[in-house]
Design a protein around this motif. Structure first.
Motif, PDB file in Angstrom:
ATOM      1  N   UNK A  44     -21.273 -13.053  28.267  1.00 35.20           N
ATOM      2  CA  UNK A  44     -22.545 -13.065  28.994  1.00 35.20           C
ATOM      3  C   UNK A  44     -23.361 -14.271  28.559  1.00 35.20           C
ATOM      4  N   UNK A  45     -24.442 -14.555  29.279  1.00 32.11           N
ATOM      5  CA  UNK A  45     -25.302 -15.686  28.931  1.00 32.11           C
ATOM      6  C   UNK A  45     -25.907 -15.508  27.543  1.00 32.11           C
ATOM      7  N   UNK A  46     -26.313 -14.286  27.204  1.00 29.78           N
ATOM      8  CA  UNK A  46     -26.908 -14.030  25.903  1.00 29.78           C
ATOM      9  C   UNK A  46     -25.879 -14.218  24.796  1.00 29.78           C
ATOM     10  N   UNK A  47     -24.649 -13.780  25.022  1.00 31.12           N
ATOM     11  CA  UNK A  47     -23.597 -13.963  24.017  1.00 31.12           C
ATOM     12  C   UNK A  47     -23.282 -15.436  23.816  1.00 31.12           C
ATOM     13  N   UNK A  48     -23.299 -16.210  24.909  1.00 34.10           N
ATOM     14  CA  UNK A  48     -23.053 -17.647  24.787  1.00 34.10           C
ATOM     15  C   UNK A  48     -24.193 -18.342  24.051  1.00 34.10           C
ATOM     16  N   UNK A  49     -25.425 -17.876  24.211  1.00 40.30           N
ATOM     17  CA  UNK A  49     -26.559 -18.466  23.495  1.00 40.30           C
ATOM     18  C   UNK A  49     -26.382 -18.313  21.982  1.00 40.30           C
TER      19      UNK A  49
END
Length: 334
Positions: free
Chosen positions: A85-90
């Motif tokens: 997810x975007x949060x995991x990639x951040x």
């Protein structure tokens, strides 16, 4: 060496008003722990889009990663970057994978001091206190060769030279001791003297930190003393992948040979005219049906226009995607 990143069959497209741009077309490669992999090729070949796709940095729309996998070995197990997810990639960006962008002036926030920008990365990923982050930020500025780091900590980006701004970006990229650092043409906007200083800095940091580095450039001359392996891209595909010495001594793809022939040689007394590659890169709005380099290749024959060559091993650490054997001066097939 252990494989830290394994990319397979990466495909990225951009859906624009002018048509679908096939920017990355089935790219596969492995990255080994502690090595420096150089990705080279002319502008528009897909080298930057490849790594931006892995970290979820492709603007969407119009860009979209259509298929592929990118298995990244983390301290918490193996993860597919393309499925996060975007949060995991951040959490991975900046923490486990650092990124040095090409233009430092557009990378840094003009209204924050450079110290605050380094601290932001440290407090987010390492949960340091404000004072701990400040002390570490000053040490990082010193580590990347910025004089009087305590003073520069309070400086704004516009108060620094281009070379010093790039050093700040490097400090942010290495702040959390990431497993991988990606440098996307980090010396292009700098003059030749500062370019040499930045390359020397990366070599020193790599030796001191044991970091794994992906270096993206259009200049084969830059990577000769920096990289362990070189991946040559053309038309959104990998056309040659080899150890750096093997590639320079025995280039097996006509495009790679053309790039090397275009380099000026300062170590030779022989006077020769530099060779340019005639023609233009393929229009990536059209899906590839044959070898992407066929239009510009002096060795193209019937087979080259019928299908796309796949990467095949020609030596233990050398792969090439070409139907013509440059060493034998004859087609590889039939």
């Amino acid at each position: 060496m252990d494989t830290i990143l394994q990319v397979r069959d990466l495909v990225t497209k951009f859906y624009t008003l002018d048509g679908v741009v096939h920017a990355v077309n089935g790219v596969s490669f492995d990255l080994q722990q502690g090595e420096t992999l150089a990705i080279v090729g002319e502008s528009g070949c897909g080298k930057s889009v490849t790594v931006l796709s892995l970290l979820g940095l492709i603007p969407s729309p119009p860009g979209r990663v259509e298929q592929g996998s990118a298995l990244f070995r983390t301290p918490f197990g193996q993860q597919d970057l393309l499925k996060l997810s975007r949060e995991e990639l951040r959490e991975i960006r900046g923490g486990q994978i650092g990124f040095v962008f090409q233009d430092p002036i557009s990378t840094l926030n003009p209204i924050l001091t450079v110290g605050e920008q380094i601290k932001e990365t440290l407090t987010r990923h390492l949960n340091l206190s404000q004072e701990e982050a400040r002390e570490r930020a000053i040490r990082l500025l010193a580590d990347v060769g910025i004089p009087d780091p305590e003073l520069r900590y309070k400086s704004y980006p516009f108060q620094l030279s281009g070379g010093m701004r790039q050093r700040v970006v490097i400090a942010i990229a290495i702040a959390c001791n990431p497993q991988i650092v990606i440098a996307d043409e980090p010396t292009t906007a700098l003059d030749v003297t500062v370019q040499a200083q930045i390359i020397d800095l990366f070599q020193r940091l790599r030796s001191a930190m044991g970091m794994t580095l992906i270096w993206i450039t259009h200049d084969l001359g830059v990577v000769a003393g920096l990289a362990d392996r070189v991946m040559v891209m053309y038309g959104g595909r990998v056309v040659e992948l080899a150890a750096v010495e093997e590639l320079y001594q025995n280039p097996q793809h006509p495009y790679t040979r053309g790039l090397l022939d275009a380099l000026p040689r300062l170590d030779s007394r022989e006077t020769r005219r530099l060779v340019s590659i005639q023609g233009a890169p393929p229009d990536l709005r059209l899906p590839l049906r044959h070898c992407p380099f066929a239009w510009r290749c002096n060795y193209a024959y019937d087979h080259c226009w019928q299908e796309i060559p796949e990467l095949v091993a020609t030596a233990p650490d050398h792969q090439v995607a070409c139907f013509y054997d440059l060493n034998k001066g004859a087609p590889r097939h039939g």
